[in-house]
Design an enzyme around this catalytic site. Structure first.
Site, PDB file in Angstrom:
ATOM      1  N   ARG A 102      31.178 -88.688   5.714  1.00 51.03           N
ATOM      2  CA  ARG A 102      31.051 -88.620   4.260  1.00 51.03           C
ATOM      3  C   ARG A 102      30.161 -87.431   3.927  1.00 51.03           C
ATOM      4  O   ARG A 102      28.950 -87.476   4.148  1.00 51.03           O
ATOM      5  CB  ARG A 102      30.413 -89.926   3.781  1.00 51.03           C
ATOM      6  CG  ARG A 102      30.379 -90.138   2.304  1.00 51.03           C
ATOM      7  CD  ARG A 102      29.461 -91.301   1.995  1.00 51.03           C
ATOM      8  NE  ARG A 102      28.065 -90.889   1.971  1.00 51.03           N
ATOM      9  CZ  ARG A 102      27.041 -91.656   2.310  1.00 51.03           C
ATOM     10  NH1 ARG A 102      27.230 -92.880   2.702  1.00 51.03           N
ATOM     11  NH2 ARG A 102      25.807 -91.191   2.254  1.00 51.03           N
TER      12      ARG A 102
ATOM     13  N   HIS B  52      26.782 -91.444  -0.914  1.00 50.01           N
ATOM     14  CA  HIS B  52      27.583 -92.682  -0.977  1.00 50.01           C
ATOM     15  C   HIS B  52      28.227 -92.785  -2.355  1.00 50.01           C
ATOM     16  O   HIS B  52      29.427 -92.968  -2.494  1.00 50.01           O
ATOM     17  CB  HIS B  52      26.691 -93.891  -0.704  1.00 50.01           C
ATOM     18  CG  HIS B  52      27.313 -95.197  -1.081  1.00 50.01           C
ATOM     19  ND1 HIS B  52      28.386 -95.723  -0.404  1.00 50.01           N
ATOM     20  CD2 HIS B  52      27.025 -96.053  -2.080  1.00 50.01           C
ATOM     21  CE1 HIS B  52      28.729 -96.863  -0.973  1.00 50.01           C
ATOM     22  NE2 HIS B  52      27.920 -97.089  -1.999  1.00 50.01           N
TER      23      HIS B  52
ATOM     24  N   TYR C 228      17.688 -89.728   3.887  1.00 54.06           N
ATOM     25  CA  TYR C 228      17.950 -90.446   5.135  1.00 54.06           C
ATOM     26  C   TYR C 228      18.759 -89.657   6.173  1.00 54.06           C
ATOM     27  O   TYR C 228      18.941 -90.132   7.279  1.00 54.06           O
ATOM     28  CB  TYR C 228      18.646 -91.791   4.848  1.00 54.06           C
ATOM     29  CG  TYR C 228      19.939 -91.702   4.056  1.00 54.06           C
ATOM     30  CD1 TYR C 228      21.138 -91.406   4.684  1.00 54.06           C
ATOM     31  CD2 TYR C 228      19.956 -91.931   2.684  1.00 54.06           C
ATOM     32  CE1 TYR C 228      22.319 -91.328   3.953  1.00 54.06           C
ATOM     33  CE2 TYR C 228      21.126 -91.864   1.948  1.00 54.06           C
ATOM     34  CZ  TYR C 228      22.308 -91.551   2.601  1.00 54.06           C
ATOM     35  OH  TYR C 228      23.465 -91.479   1.884  1.00 54.06           O
TER      36      TYR C 228
END
Lengths: 326, 397
Positions: free
Chosen positions: B290, B294, B303
């Protein structure tokens, strides 16, 4: 013969048989529903007569049972799902609440969800934990679901078929402690509306509203009260969502007193909803506050204590007396 | 395991194109070495097109596409990316409340989606914009729920493309049930169910594996392992490669290079054919990434590291197909120019349609809750209508 005397459980069995015969898209699904005929034998003999493709034994996974029923409904089937006991429905609760209840609205009405979920509910059979609960309010609170419960054999026979014919998801609560009670079933009589309440006994002094297993209890209460010269009307709701407030209102306008009785905990229960709405509708008719009798805000107790927890004759009579004392 | 070591392993894999080895990991924790041992026996990804755009062979999966078909796949991926970029911009400009970008996952979605027949049925999660595209769903229909004018809003039966499902993994059970219905009907279509690496932890996904195996249902599970479930890496979902889980349920699992559109097409086509033959489910793990957040509410800089993203950029699905087509002479400059113009037109159209999407009438709150009517809904609708009307009357005075 059109009129038979059948135990409530057998009436359900005959109802399922009729539904399977009438519509080839009807499927029965659940744990142990095939060879065993269900733990309460509600589906007894159906797999033998209709085959494993119509009466489907499933893996032991409630979310899977309901989730795959949703998929089958999308494919054009009308699944009738059996959850073995009330306390076992919660693994499937997510599928019921977030999926089953909402797919029709999310599709702007283009998708039907004709799924029936049968749940034997309530106490009084001396069972272990998770086998005696009354979670009907948790389902009635969810828009998109319909929630019904028969109290006698005739309603068991007719209401289940009506639920299966509905294009909406229906949670069908079966009063398991009344499975063995016999009653007349006329398999040809035109059934009443699925969501209409029924005046089970006429009276003039006070209205008792109940559904499912508590209807019989309330009829016994009315019988006992009659010996003391009190005339009690008993309304059997039959449907919890939608709820027929008109029938209750008409009764309360006549009797001016209302006591609601159910096995589920009183707190946030269906009795609270009925009390609130009837107070709104009948404020000037009421001679006493609407009272409620039901379970306590405690986990369903061990079997040896359940008679204390469940509304029985004396607790309901006590509430009747309190109402009449105003 | 540290993020650095994750990135390092992936970089090693990319550059060598060989099996992952224990030495590729820099971490010495017990947990990591256990996983490295498991990875050491893991077969390679099914790959038919290298990141450099070179065509390679695979003994089990081959595919022979015409130049026109290749151009079609390329066009799908470019237009889907353009649509996605437009939606992201629209969210940034306040036209959409949220957007879940598919950036980087175009090959997984277009490749798998193009393996479908019209009579197959798709159960997506909420990021399958490319699959919706190949199913012929008007892409602007996907934006209604992100703009907040509906919760889905299309008729799934029109394109055999179910509504987006937000609760993770729920749709895999719907897919399985639908596939059970196909089998009951004696039809030979199949179902393709999408989910992600995060959803693989859900009970419903595992229950769908149980049901589909037990009933031999014609369903293909297509897991897009994009490495991150919001901020949680795949390592937080599983101790074994996801595709290997299938074996425990009694059906085959295969890991495919999710950035290789040819491999995704070949593997999905093969699995769908297997399902049609009555041989039951398959789990496909599309190993992909990805590239964006998100959703637009998320901040991946908190992160994951830039190096990881850069390593995956080198595996871009669109660039790799473009390189192959150019090398083989499957497309000329005019094709790319026309596609560029088509992309811009699509972006413009999406923008216009979204901005013109009307807010539903107030009364729509009550619509479609029940098929058969409901006394309470009727009562509340009437109350609400009277309440709304009271304002109109006030204005008229």
């Amino acid at each position: 013969m059109a009129v038979q005397k059948l135990p409530l459980a057998k009436a359900l069995n005959e109802s399922l048989r009729k539904a399977l015969e009438t519509d080839p898209k009807v499927l029965i699904m659940g744990l142990d529903v095939g060879k065993l005929g269900g733990v309460f034998r509600i589906t007894e003999g159906l797999q033998k007569d209709f085959g494993e493709d119509r009466v489907v034994d499933t893996p032991l996974a409630e979310s899977g049972i309901v989730g795959t029923a949703i998929g089958l409904a999308l494919r054009g089937y009308r699944p009738v799902v059996e959850i073995q006991f009330d306390g076992f429905v919660f693994p499937a609760y997510d599928q019921i609440v977030t999926q089953l209840a909402k797919i029709r609205a999310r599709s702007l009405g283009t998708v039907k969800m004709p799924v029936v979920i049968r749940i034997p509910y309530g106490g009084g059979i001396g069972a272990v934990e998770h086998h005696s609960e009354s979670p009907e309010s948790l389902f009635a609170h969810v828009a998109g679901l319909k929630v019904v419960t028969p109290a006698n054999s005739s309603d068991a026979y007719w209401m289940l078929q009506q639920a299966i014919q509905s294009d909406d998801p229906v949670i069908f609560f079966e009063p398991k402690r009344r499975y063995w009670d016999k009653g007349e079933v006329d398999t040809e009589a035109f059934p009443g509306e699925l969501h209409k309440a029924r005046v089970a006994r006429e009276g003039t002094d006070l209205t008792l509203v109940a559904y499912g297993p508590m209807v019989k209890t309330c009829l016994e209460v009315a019988e006992a009260a009659a010996e003391e010269g009190k005339s009690i009307e008993v309304v059997d709701l039959r449907s919890i969502s939608p709820l027929d407030f008109d029938t209750i209102q008409a009764s309360v306008e006549k009797t001016r007193r209302l006591v609601v009785v159910h096995e589920a905990p009183v707190f946030f229960g269906s009795g609270a909803e009925i009390a609130a709405r009837i107070t709104e509708r009948c404020f000037y008719h009421l001679e006493a506050p609407v009272l409620r009798v039901g379970g306590y805000h405690a986990p369903y107790p061990p079997a040896r204590l359940e008679e204390e927890y469940l509304p029985g004759l004396d607790r309901v009579l006590d509430a009747v007396d309190r109402s009449l004392a105003y | 395991m540290t993020v650095e070591s994750t990135a390092a392993r992936k970089t090693t894999r990319r550059s060598s194109g060989t099996k992952r080895t224990a030495s590729a990991s820099t971490s010495t924790t017990k947990k990591t070495s256990t996983r490295a041992e498991a990875d050491a026996v893991e077969p390679e990804l099914v790959q038919l097109l290298t990141p450099e755009g070179e065509r390679v062979q695979h003994p089990d999966y081959d595919i022979d596409l015409s130049a026109e078909e290749l151009r079609g796949l390329y066009r799908d991926m470019v237009l889907t990316r353009r649509f996605d970029a437009e939606a992201t911009s629209l969210q940034r400009q306040g036209e959409l409340g949220l957007w879940a970008s598919l950036l980087g996952q175009e090959a997984a979605q277009i490749g798998s989606g193009r393996a479908l027949r019209d009579d197959d049925y798709v159960f997506p999660t909420y990021r399958e914009h490319g699959v919706a595209w190949v199913r012929g769903v008007d892409p602007t229909n996907l934006l209604g729920m992100f703009r907040g004018v509906n919760h889905g809003g299309w008729d799934p039966s029109t394109n055999n493309f179910h509504l987006y499902t937000i609760v993770l993994g729920s749709q895999t059970l719907h897919a399985t049930g639908y596939a059970m219905g196909i089998a009951k009907d004696g039809a030979d279509s199949a179902v393709l169910a999408y989910f992600g690496d995060g959803a693989s932890s859900q009970g419903d996904v595992n229950e769908s594996f149980v049901f589909s195996a037990v009933y031999n249902a014609p369903v293909v599970f297509f897991c897009q392992n994009n490495q991150w479930a919001i901020s949680e890496p795949t390592e937080k979902q599983t101790r074994v490669p996801l595709y290997q889980r299938a074996r425990g349920f009694g059906f085959p699992g295969v890991r495919v290079d999710g950035n290789d559109v040819l491999a995704c097409l070949a593997v999905t086509r093969s699995a769908l054919e297997r399902a049609r033959r009555g041989e039951g489910p398959t789990l496909i793990e599309a190993f992909t990434y990805r590239m964006a957040a998100h959703t637009t509410s998320d901040d991946p800089t908190k992160y994951r590291r830039d190096e990881e993203r850069e390593a995956w950029e080198a595996k871009d699905p669109i660039q790799r197909l473009k390189a192959y087509m150019e090398n083989e002479g499957h497309a000329d400059a005019a094709f790319f120019e026309e596609l560029e113009a088509e992309s811009e037109a699509l972006g413009k159209q999406v923008r216009e349609v979204v901005r013109a999407m009307p807010v539903p009438e107030h009364m729509a709150i009550f619509d479609h809750t029940y098929a058969d009517g409901h006394a309470l809904v009727d009562e509340e609708r009437a109350e609400f209508a009277a309440y709304q009307a009271s304002f109109a009357n006030g204005e008229a005075e």
